[in-house]
Design a protein around this motif. Structure first.
Motif, PDB file in Angstrom:
ATOM      1  N   ALA A  60       0.826  -1.202   0.000  1.00 43.55           N
ATOM      2  CA  ALA A  60       0.000   0.000   0.000  1.00 43.55           C
ATOM      3  C   ALA A  60       0.866   1.260   0.000  1.00 43.55           C
ATOM      4  CB  ALA A  60      -0.943  -0.005   1.210  1.00 43.55           C
ATOM      5  N   PHE A  61       1.987   1.206   0.722  1.00 43.12           N
ATOM      6  CA  PHE A  61       2.926   2.334   0.675  1.00 43.12           C
ATOM      7  C   PHE A  61       3.398   2.582  -0.752  1.00 43.12           C
ATOM      8  CE2 PHE A  61       7.557   2.932   0.179  1.00 43.12           C
ATOM      9  CZ  PHE A  61       7.614   4.307   0.400  1.00 43.12           C
ATOM     10  N   LEU A  62       3.732   1.513  -1.465  1.00 38.15           N
ATOM     11  CA  LEU A  62       4.167   1.658  -2.858  1.00 38.15           C
ATOM     12  C   LEU A  62       3.114   2.395  -3.675  1.00 38.15           C
ATOM     13  CD1 LEU A  62       5.979   1.014  -5.314  1.00 38.15           C
ATOM     14  CD2 LEU A  62       4.820  -1.208  -5.453  1.00 38.15           C
ATOM     15  N   GLY A  63       1.855   2.016  -3.529  1.00 33.66           N
ATOM     16  CA  GLY A  63       0.788   2.665  -4.276  1.00 33.66           C
ATOM     17  C   GLY A  63       0.668   4.137  -3.927  1.00 33.66           C
ATOM     18  N   ARG A  64       0.765   4.470  -2.629  1.00 31.26           N
ATOM     19  CA  ARG A  64       0.665   5.870  -2.220  1.00 31.26           C
ATOM     20  C   ARG A  64       1.822   6.686  -2.778  1.00 31.26           C
ATOM     21  NH1 ARG A  64      -0.298   3.438   2.661  1.00 31.26           N
ATOM     22  NH2 ARG A  64       1.552   4.312   3.698  1.00 31.26           N
ATOM     23  N   ALA A  65       3.016   6.103  -2.754  1.00 32.88           N
ATOM     24  CA  ALA A  65       4.187   6.817  -3.253  1.00 32.88           C
ATOM     25  C   ALA A  65       4.083   7.082  -4.744  1.00 32.88           C
ATOM     26  CB  ALA A  65       5.457   6.030  -2.930  1.00 32.88           C
ATOM     27  N   VAL A  66       3.625   6.093  -5.502  1.00 24.82           N
ATOM     28  CA  VAL A  66       3.483   6.275  -6.953  1.00 24.82           C
ATOM     29  C   VAL A  66       2.438   7.346  -7.245  1.00 24.82           C
ATOM     30  CG1 VAL A  66       2.771   5.163  -9.114  1.00 24.82           C
ATOM     31  CG2 VAL A  66       4.307   3.966  -7.534  1.00 24.82           C
ATOM     32  N   SER A 108      11.269  -5.482  -8.859  1.00 22.69           N
ATOM     33  CA  SER A 108       9.811  -5.322  -8.962  1.00 22.69           C
ATOM     34  C   SER A 108       9.034  -6.544  -8.516  1.00 22.69           C
ATOM     35  CB  SER A 108       9.429  -4.961 -10.401  1.00 22.69           C
ATOM     36  OG  SER A 108      10.012  -5.866 -11.325  1.00 22.69           O
ATOM     37  N   GLY A 109       9.630  -7.739  -8.613  1.00 22.38           N
ATOM     38  CA  GLY A 109       8.966  -8.944  -8.145  1.00 22.38           C
ATOM     39  C   GLY A 109       7.895  -9.464  -9.084  1.00 22.38           C
ATOM     40  N   ILE A 110       7.148 -10.442  -8.610  1.00 25.89           N
ATOM     41  CA  ILE A 110       6.089 -11.079  -9.395  1.00 25.89           C
ATOM     42  C   ILE A 110       4.878 -10.149  -9.433  1.00 25.89           C
ATOM     43  CG2 ILE A 110       4.496 -13.039  -9.466  1.00 25.89           C
ATOM     44  CD1 ILE A 110       6.758 -14.710  -8.203  1.00 25.89           C
ATOM     45  N   PRO A 111       4.297  -9.926 -10.606  1.00 21.17           N
ATOM     46  CA  PRO A 111       3.142  -9.022 -10.705  1.00 21.17           C
ATOM     47  C   PRO A 111       2.003  -9.447  -9.781  1.00 21.17           C
ATOM     48  CG  PRO A 111       3.955  -9.596 -12.887  1.00 21.17           C
ATOM     49  CD  PRO A 111       4.680 -10.486 -11.914  1.00 21.17           C
ATOM     50  N   THR A 112       1.386  -8.474  -9.151  1.00 23.15           N
ATOM     51  CA  THR A 112       0.249  -8.730  -8.272  1.00 23.15           C
ATOM     52  C   THR A 112      -0.671  -7.514  -8.344  1.00 23.15           C
ATOM     53  OG1 THR A 112      -0.394  -9.375  -6.029  1.00 23.15           O
ATOM     54  CG2 THR A 112       1.455  -7.846  -6.236  1.00 23.15           C
ATOM     55  N   VAL A 113      -1.554  -7.374  -7.389  1.00 26.28           N
ATOM     56  CA  VAL A 113      -2.496  -6.255  -7.410  1.00 26.28           C
ATOM     57  C   VAL A 113      -1.756  -4.937  -7.163  1.00 26.28           C
ATOM     58  CG1 VAL A 113      -4.502  -5.263  -6.277  1.00 26.28           C
ATOM     59  CG2 VAL A 113      -4.365  -7.736  -6.635  1.00 26.28           C
ATOM     60  N   ASN A 121       0.145  -2.969  -9.396  1.00 26.13           N
ATOM     61  CA  ASN A 121       1.470  -2.815  -9.983  1.00 26.13           C
ATOM     62  C   ASN A 121       1.727  -1.344 -10.327  1.00 26.13           C
ATOM     63  OD1 ASN A 121       2.316  -5.733 -10.245  1.00 26.13           O
ATOM     64  ND2 ASN A 121       0.377  -5.764 -11.361  1.00 26.13           N
ATOM     65  N   VAL A 122       3.009  -0.984 -10.411  1.00 28.95           N
ATOM     66  CA  VAL A 122       3.378   0.415 -10.611  1.00 28.95           C
ATOM     67  C   VAL A 122       2.761   0.989 -11.876  1.00 28.95           C
ATOM     68  CG1 VAL A 122       5.319   1.976 -11.069  1.00 28.95           C
ATOM     69  CG2 VAL A 122       5.492   0.251  -9.261  1.00 28.95           C
ATOM     70  N   HIS A 123       2.810   0.248 -12.979  1.00 28.31           N
ATOM     71  CA  HIS A 123       2.268   0.803 -14.233  1.00 28.31           C
ATOM     72  C   HIS A 123       0.762   1.011 -14.140  1.00 28.31           C
ATOM     73  CE1 HIS A 123       1.343  -3.437 -15.034  1.00 28.31           C
ATOM     74  NE2 HIS A 123       0.505  -3.020 -15.960  1.00 28.31           N
ATOM     75  N   GLU A 124       0.080   0.146 -13.382  1.00 28.76           N
ATOM     76  CA  GLU A 124      -1.364   0.300 -13.239  1.00 28.76           C
ATOM     77  C   GLU A 124      -1.699   1.570 -12.469  1.00 28.76           C
ATOM     78  OE1 GLU A 124      -2.556  -4.452 -13.144  1.00 28.76           O
ATOM     79  OE2 GLU A 124      -1.964  -3.442 -11.294  1.00 28.76           O
ATOM     80  N   VAL A 125      -0.976   1.802 -11.380  1.00 25.58           N
ATOM     81  CA  VAL A 125      -1.233   2.990 -10.562  1.00 25.58           C
ATOM     82  C   VAL A 125      -0.825   4.252 -11.317  1.00 25.58           C
ATOM     83  CG1 VAL A 125      -0.679   4.164  -8.392  1.00 25.58           C
ATOM     84  CG2 VAL A 125      -0.911   1.666  -8.439  1.00 25.58           C
ATOM     85  N   ALA A 126       0.374   4.230 -11.911  1.00 25.73           N
ATOM     86  CA  ALA A 126       0.886   5.422 -12.592  1.00 25.73           C
ATOM     87  C   ALA A 126       0.061   5.768 -13.819  1.00 25.73           C
ATOM     88  CB  ALA A 126       2.348   5.212 -12.976  1.00 25.73           C
ATOM     89  N   GLN A 127      -0.278   4.756 -14.619  1.00 27.72           N
ATOM     90  CA  GLN A 127      -1.001   5.034 -15.868  1.00 27.72           C
ATOM     91  C   GLN A 127      -2.468   5.347 -15.628  1.00 27.72           C
ATOM     92  OE1 GLN A 127       0.005   1.667 -18.391  1.00 27.72           O
ATOM     93  NE2 GLN A 127       2.082   2.431 -18.724  1.00 27.72           N
TER      94      GLN A 127
END
Length: 273
Positions: free
Chosen positions: A59-65, A81-86, A88-94
């Protein structure tokens, strides 16, 4: 090869746990095997709440992005970045900036294989299999040249990553090499396991990982040591804190104020002036 493991790249020994797959299991993912789940269960036993800590960190990752996208940062370099899960950076950023560009980097072949599948139809995101200890190969890769403009601000993400880099590899100098390649206005987003508060639990978890035959080795660091990793960056508010306490958006965001759970991971965001 059975249908159950048909997605595993050749050469991967699934009898040995991987921290990328163990973390995937702690986050509720499905790309893991019995040894990974067994290591996760032992970790949860030694560190009650480990699964929730992993989700709080995510959740911290999502807030930071979101924080960076709100400030117009549209380039993200996610190392480890690890294994894709709920989430992901591109999903939040885009979602915030449709033209945002994201380069994922990981050395785990399963993480890379699944990222390739996920990103097949996304021209603004890609995955590179590489070791974070070789910044030159990452920053000069074909993927980086296509997606990232080093003359403009970039968000460098090292979330739950640097504690896998031993002191012998000098993570402080390593991050400095990335920092020096980034333009002014770039950011470092980092979270890191610490043993400052619950040293006995972290020590037991570290020993368990060592005994599991995993190739990953945990190096927890103090607040002062993690703070040094931000040298050359100005920390944004609230500084280096428990990951659930970094700009919490509310209880529904898993920004848990449980200080016991927040005692395991420090998190911060710094800006290069």
């Amino acid at each position: 090869m059975t249908p159950l493991d048909a997605w595993v790249p050749s050469g991967v020994d699934v009898t040995v746990p991987s921290m990328a797959r163990t973390y995937d299991f702690l986050l509720g993912g499905g790309h893991n095997f019995a040894p990974d789940r067994e290591l996760a269960a032992r970790t949860e036993q030694l560190m009650p709440g480990a699964g929730k800590v992993a989700r709080i960190n995510r959740a911290f990752l999502g807030r930071a992005v979101r924080y960076l996208a709100d400030r117009g940062v549209d380039q993200f370099l996610d190392i480890g970045s690890g294994i894709p899960t709920v989430g992901n950076v591109h999903e939040v950023a885009q979602r915030a900036l449709p033209n945002a560009r994201v380069l994922y980097v990981d050395k785990d072949p399963i993480a890379v294989a699944h990222s390739e599948l996920m990103l097949t139809h996304n021209d603004n995101a890609d995955i590179l299999r590489a070791d974070m200890r070789d910044p030159a190969s990452i920053l000069t890769s074909a993927q980086a040249r296509r997606l990232l403009d080093l003359s403009r601000p970039i968000a460098l993400l090292m979330v739950m990553m640097v504690h896998w880099v031993p002191d012998a590899d000098d993570p402080h100098a390593l991050i400095g090499r990335y920092r020096d390649a980034l333009s002014a206005g770039s950011y470092l987003v980092l979270s890191h396991v610490t043993a400052d508060q619950r040293q006995d639990q972290i020590s037991d978890a570290r020993n368990t990982i060592e005994q599991s035959r995993s190739a990953d080795h945990l190096t927890p660091r103090t607040h002062a040591e993690v703070l040094c990793l931000f040298d050359g960056f100005d920390l944004v508010e609230p500084g280096l804190v428990g990951c659930g306490l970094w700009q919490p958006a509310g209880p529904g965001d898993l920004s848990d104020t449980n200080h016991e759970l927040n005692a395991h991971i420090y998190a911060g965001v710094g800006r290069k002036p």
